[in-house]
Design a protein around this motif. Structure first.
Motif, short mmCIF file in Angstrom:
data_model
loop_
_atom_site.label_atom_id
_atom_site.label_comp_id
_atom_site.label_asym_id
_atom_site.label_seq_id
_atom_site.Cartn_x
_atom_site.Cartn_y
_atom_site.Cartn_z
N ALA A 63 98.42 -61.94 10.00
CA ALA A 63 97.14 -61.93 9.29
C ALA A 63 96.09 -61.32 10.21
O ALA A 63 96.20 -61.41 11.43
N ASP A 64 95.08 -60.70 9.61
CA ASP A 64 93.99 -60.06 10.35
C ASP A 64 92.67 -60.29 9.64
O ASP A 64 92.63 -60.38 8.40
N TYR A 65 91.60 -60.39 10.41
CA TYR A 65 90.26 -60.40 9.83
C TYR A 65 89.24 -60.00 10.88
O TYR A 65 89.51 -60.03 12.09
N ALA A 73 72.86 -59.21 10.62
CA ALA A 73 73.58 -59.79 9.49
C ALA A 73 75.04 -60.02 9.88
O ALA A 73 75.72 -59.11 10.34
N ILE A 74 75.53 -61.23 9.71
CA ILE A 74 76.88 -61.60 10.12
C ILE A 74 77.75 -61.79 8.89
O ILE A 74 77.34 -62.40 7.90
N ALA A 75 78.97 -61.24 8.93
CA ALA A 75 79.89 -61.36 7.81
C ALA A 75 81.32 -61.43 8.32
O ALA A 75 81.65 -60.86 9.36
N VAL A 76 82.15 -62.14 7.60
CA VAL A 76 83.59 -62.17 7.86
C VAL A 76 84.26 -61.38 6.75
O VAL A 76 84.02 -61.62 5.57
N GLY A 77 85.07 -60.38 7.12
CA GLY A 77 85.68 -59.54 6.10
C GLY A 77 86.96 -58.90 6.52
O GLY A 77 87.51 -59.18 7.60
N ASP A 78 87.45 -58.01 5.67
CA ASP A 78 88.69 -57.27 5.90
C ASP A 78 89.86 -58.21 6.17
O ASP A 78 90.73 -57.93 7.00
N THR A 79 89.89 -59.33 5.47
CA THR A 79 90.97 -60.31 5.66
C THR A 79 92.23 -59.84 4.94
O THR A 79 92.21 -59.52 3.76
N GLU A 80 93.33 -59.80 5.71
CA GLU A 80 94.62 -59.35 5.17
C GLU A 80 95.74 -60.24 5.70
O GLU A 80 95.68 -60.72 6.82
N VAL A 81 96.76 -60.44 4.87
CA VAL A 81 97.97 -61.17 5.25
C VAL A 81 99.16 -60.29 4.90
O VAL A 81 99.18 -59.68 3.82
N HIS A 82 100.15 -60.20 5.79
CA HIS A 82 101.24 -59.26 5.54
C HIS A 82 102.60 -59.79 6.00
O HIS A 82 102.68 -60.70 6.82
N VAL A 83 103.64 -59.20 5.44
CA VAL A 83 105.01 -59.36 5.90
C VAL A 83 105.57 -57.95 6.08
O VAL A 83 105.21 -57.03 5.35
N GLU A 84 106.46 -57.78 7.08
CA GLU A 84 106.95 -56.45 7.40
C GLU A 84 108.38 -56.52 7.88
O GLU A 84 108.75 -57.42 8.64
N GLY A 85 109.16 -55.55 7.45
CA GLY A 85 110.56 -55.46 7.86
C GLY A 85 111.09 -54.06 7.63
O GLY A 85 110.32 -53.10 7.50
N GLY A 86 112.42 -53.96 7.55
CA GLY A 86 113.03 -52.66 7.31
C GLY A 86 112.65 -52.05 5.98
O GLY A 86 112.75 -50.84 5.80
N PHE A 87 112.19 -52.86 5.06
CA PHE A 87 111.79 -52.39 3.73
C PHE A 87 110.40 -51.76 3.74
O PHE A 87 110.00 -51.10 2.78
N GLY A 88 109.63 -51.99 4.81
CA GLY A 88 108.25 -51.52 4.87
C GLY A 88 107.31 -52.68 5.10
O GLY A 88 107.70 -53.72 5.65
N LYS A 89 106.07 -52.53 4.69
CA LYS A 89 105.05 -53.54 4.92
C LYS A 89 104.33 -53.87 3.61
O LYS A 89 103.89 -52.98 2.89
N LEU A 90 104.24 -55.17 3.29
CA LEU A 90 103.53 -55.63 2.11
C LEU A 90 102.32 -56.43 2.56
O LEU A 90 102.46 -57.41 3.29
N THR A 91 101.13 -56.00 2.12
CA THR A 91 99.89 -56.61 2.56
C THR A 91 99.10 -57.09 1.35
O THR A 91 98.97 -56.37 0.35
N VAL A 92 98.53 -58.28 1.45
CA VAL A 92 97.69 -58.85 0.40
C VAL A 92 96.33 -59.19 1.02
O VAL A 92 96.26 -59.70 2.14
N GLY A 93 95.27 -58.87 0.31
CA GLY A 93 93.93 -59.16 0.81
C GLY A 93 93.00 -57.99 0.56
O GLY A 93 93.13 -57.26 -0.43
N ALA A 94 92.06 -57.77 1.48
CA ALA A 94 91.06 -56.71 1.33
C ALA A 94 91.64 -55.38 1.79
O ALA A 94 91.20 -54.80 2.78
N VAL A 95 92.62 -54.88 1.04
CA VAL A 95 93.35 -53.68 1.47
C VAL A 95 92.68 -52.38 1.03
O VAL A 95 92.98 -51.31 1.57
N GLY A 96 91.78 -52.42 0.05
CA GLY A 96 91.21 -51.19 -0.48
C GLY A 96 92.26 -50.39 -1.22
O GLY A 96 93.25 -50.91 -1.71
N SER A 97 92.07 -49.07 -1.27
CA SER A 97 93.02 -48.21 -1.99
C SER A 97 93.89 -47.45 -1.01
O SER A 97 93.51 -47.21 0.14
#
Length: 277
Positions: A63-65, A73-97
């Motif tokens: 996970a990252d943030y 101005a203080i903000a917490v953002g860009d929060t992402e959680v991921h799993v990664e392996g031979g199949f690639g990387k799947l990320t959920v959160g503020a991933v954008g496009s």
């Protein structure tokens, strides 16, 4: 968008069990920005937190943030959680496009003077997503993103790298933001000795919009000079933006950056120091 560089090395703290760690990196900067009439002070800090681990079977997870302070101005953002392996990387959160993540152009100057934003207007308009898949297959790469809540924007990108050259194509479906609307993107770049070139073209037939942008950077020793040009045409009405940026690497993660840009009606500029940790 501020030009923020994160150090590849980080302070690592043990999380108390094998193959798990929490690391920190960051960025900071201060300088002056000119909005066309006045010079104004500017400063920012960013603390990036990265948590990673690995299962007994070799599956990586994490996970990252970011914690950002921008002129007070203080903000917490860009929060992402991921799993990664031979199949690639799947990320959920503020991933954008996927298009924004893989096909964007670089900023110039200390703070980013918006020269790239004109070329990326069709990308930025669809920069929404909360789930993304990325994978690499030799020299080829693929990225897919989708906004499952609200916009239903879908983005897909394919990339190819060949030595000093890189290419990418992308497609955005604008979901229920503009039903039936979509955009197509093509990007190409390469390094030619001390010169780095990148170009982006986007088109949407739905609203008859074409955008184009190019950056050319020349490095000599610790200094890099970058010229940028972008144009946008909407329903036959065209606008142009161009600028010039200079960056001097001080070593140790710090650089002095300055730039000036003209959007056709206003001249903007900046000067400051960016630091990465």
């Amino acid at each position: 968008m501020k030009k923020i560089l994160f150090a590849s090395t980080a302070l690592v703290a043990s999380a108390g069990f094998a193959a798990a760690e929490v690391s920190f990196s960051g960025a900071a900067g201060f300088g002056l920005t000119y909005d066309g009439s006045d010079w104004n002070p500017d400063y920012y800090t960013t603390l990036s937190v990265s948590m990673t681990g690995e299962t007994d079977g070799g599956l990586s997870f994490g996970a990252d943030y970011d914690i950002t302070q921008d002129n007070g101005a203080i903000a917490v953002g860009d929060t992402e959680v991921h799993v990664e392996g031979g199949f690639g990387k799947l990320t959920v959160g503020a991933v954008g496009s996927a298009s924004d993540a893989k096909l964007g152009l670089g900023d110039i100057g200390y703070s980013g003077l918006g020269t790239d934003n004109v070329a990326e207007v069709l990308i930025d308009g669809a920069d929404s997503g909360n789930i993304m898949y990325t994978g690499s297959f030799g020299d080829f790469g693929v990225a897919l993103s989708y906004d499952m809540q609200g916009t239903e924007i879908f983005s897909v990108v394919a990339t190819y790298a060949m030595g000093d050259y890189n290419f990418g194509i992308g497609y955005d479906d604008w979901g229920n933001v503009i039903p039936g609307g979509s955009a197509f993107h093509v990007k190409a770049g390469g390094n030619f000795g001390d010169v780095a070139l990148n170009a982006l073209y986007s088109r949407s037939s739905f609203i008859d919009t074409n955008t184009f942008g190019v950056t050319a950077g020349y490095t000599m020793g610790a200094a890099t000079i970058t010229a940028a040009y972008s144009s946008v045409s909407v329903l036959g009405v065209t606008g142009d933006v161009y600028g010039l940026g200079v960056s001097y690497d001080l070593g140790g993660g710090a650089s002095i950056d300055a730039g000036v840009a003209d959007n056709g009606t206003t001249t903007v500029a900046d000067l400051g120091i960016n630091m990465s940790f």
